[in-house]
Design an enzyme around this catalytic site. Structure first.
Site, PDB file in Angstrom:
ATOM      1  CD  GLU A  73      -3.257  -0.513  -0.293  1.00 15.79           C
ATOM      2  OE1 GLU A  73      -2.959   0.635  -0.592  1.00 15.79           O
ATOM      3  OE2 GLU A  73      -3.587  -1.579  -0.533  1.00 15.79           O
ATOM      4  CE1 TYR A 133      -7.007   3.233  -0.309  1.00 13.56           C
ATOM      5  CE2 TYR A 133      -4.373   3.357   0.354  1.00 13.56           C
ATOM      6  CZ  TYR A 133      -5.211   2.295  -0.553  1.00 13.56           C
ATOM      7  OH  TYR A 133      -5.403   1.686  -1.062  1.00 13.56           O
ATOM      8  CG  ASP A 170      -7.563   4.427  -3.714  1.00 13.55           C
ATOM      9  OD1 ASP A 170      -8.801   4.647  -3.663  1.00 13.55           O
ATOM     10  OD2 ASP A 170      -7.027   3.866  -4.291  1.00 13.55           O
TER      11      ASP A 170
END
Length: 368
Positions: free
Chosen positions: A52, A135, A153
């Site tokens: 991520e 996020y 996102d």
């Protein structure tokens, strides 16, 4: 109720209706990616976290090779916490946005000291770690631990805007907050609550491969187009609404590949600011011609054995654009340069192996 273009609260009902078919579509059509778990392989929370962070502002195809190499070199949080900064940045070399790597290590050290080297299965605890915002915390919490929290996102903001025919400006924090609140309600029950990992990934995947940015959405491929208000009303192609970015600041730089015998010069950038702590070819602000370099470098003419024009290049950062001109300069062994700061002289093989070089100067690295 149906969505309108006024600044009214987002209605979660349409998204709730889409949860089941979206999850079913994702299970059947998800791309095979190294950081996604399969029936045969379960990805660790650490692996999900690393992916991520790498995927922030970086294309999936660009991340694949880096991800595999990074985990091979640093297989767990303890290894990440202990690695030297130069080695860490070398593993990150070419991905850009190097503060991500530094924050990754800062967070790893915090996890080692506070949580015994294991990421906490807690959204708020994750969000408190360096470099982890709402996020990323939502993505790790839902994908790794199946905690029903949203991960919003750019892909998700675009998908939600089109599904709800929302004309709120997605560049505004208030819009993102409203979407997070709305999705939290959706994830309080039903399929999105039961499988938050699949639901969040389905929204992101839809935005990445079907409800795409920078052009018309591929509605003919969308599994939920008949339930999408943007599709039904013919507004999907005009959404999302986003305020234009401010123009980038343009900086001119002259890049110098300095050689003395078999060695080339590098210098380390300051510990803060753009490309902090990276090694770079020396460069100076402004555009200079070959004839101006003697004066610019404060060197006697006989110290410069040869000058080769390496051409022009451009690199675009988020808010800055570098316009560059490069020269390869062979210097005599007796030459001492003081005007460019502290220089390190190494052979090309050592430079390529040990020194993290920013992709901003990639056009000139190939000549080292």
């Amino acid at each position: 109720m149906e969505w309108n273009t006024e600044n009214t609260p987002l209605d979660s009902a349409p998204i709730s209706d889409l949860s089941k078919p979206l999850i079913q579509w994702f299970e059947q059509n998800a791309r095979v990616l190294p950081w996604r778990s399969t029936l045969k392989k379960q990805i660790s929370p650490y692996g999900i976290w690393v992916s991520e962070i790498m995927l922030q502002q970086t294309r999936v195809e660009a991340v694949k090779g880096y991800y595999t190499r990074f985990l091979r070199a640093l297989p767990d949080i303890q290894a990440l916490a202990e690695v030297s900064e130069d080695r860490l940045l070398k593993l990150w070399e070419g991905l850009g946005y190097y503060s991500r790597a530094r924050n990754l290590q800062k967070a790893a050290k915090a996890v080692v000291s506070q949580y015994g080297g294991e990421l906490p299965a807690d959204y708020r605890a994750l969000k408190s770690l360096p470099g982890i915002g709402p996020y990323t915390a939502g993505a790790v919490a839902s994908l790794a631990f199946r905690i029903p929290v949203p991960a919003v996102d750019g892909n998700v903001l675009r998908v939600v805007s089109r599904i709800l025919d929302s004309h709120l400006d997605i560049s505004q924090p208030e819009t993102k907050s409203a979407v997070e609140t709305m999705l939290s309600e959706v994830m309080s029950a039903g399929p999105a609550h039961d499988r938050p990992d699949l639901f969040n990934q389905a929204l992101m995947e839809l935005g990445a491969v079907v409800c795409v940015p920078n052009g018309a959405p591929q509605c003919f491929l969308c599994p939920v187009r008949e339930l999408c208000l943007g599709f039904r009303r013919g507004t999907a192609e005009d959404l999302p609404v986003k305020a234009p970015k401010k123009p980038r600041r343009i900086e001119e730089r002259t890049v110098l590949l300095l050689r003395q015998g078999k060695k080339a010069a590098l210098r380390k950038r300051p510990g803060k600011g753009l490309l902090a702590g990276m090694w770079e070819l020396p460069n100076i602000e402004g555009f200079y011609s070959a004839g101006e370099l003697e004066t610019c470098l404060q060197l006697p003419k006989e110290s410069i054995l040869s000058v080769k024009d390496l051409g022009e290049a451009r690199h675009i950062f988020t808010h800055i654009q570098w316009e560059m001109r490069g020269f390869e300069i062979n210097l005599s062994d007796q030459c001492v340069l003081e005007c460019l700061g502290d220089l390190v002289w190494e052979t090309p093989a050592v430079i390529r192996k040990n020194y993290p070089l920013p992709s901003a100067l990639k056009a000139y690295h190939i000549s080292i």
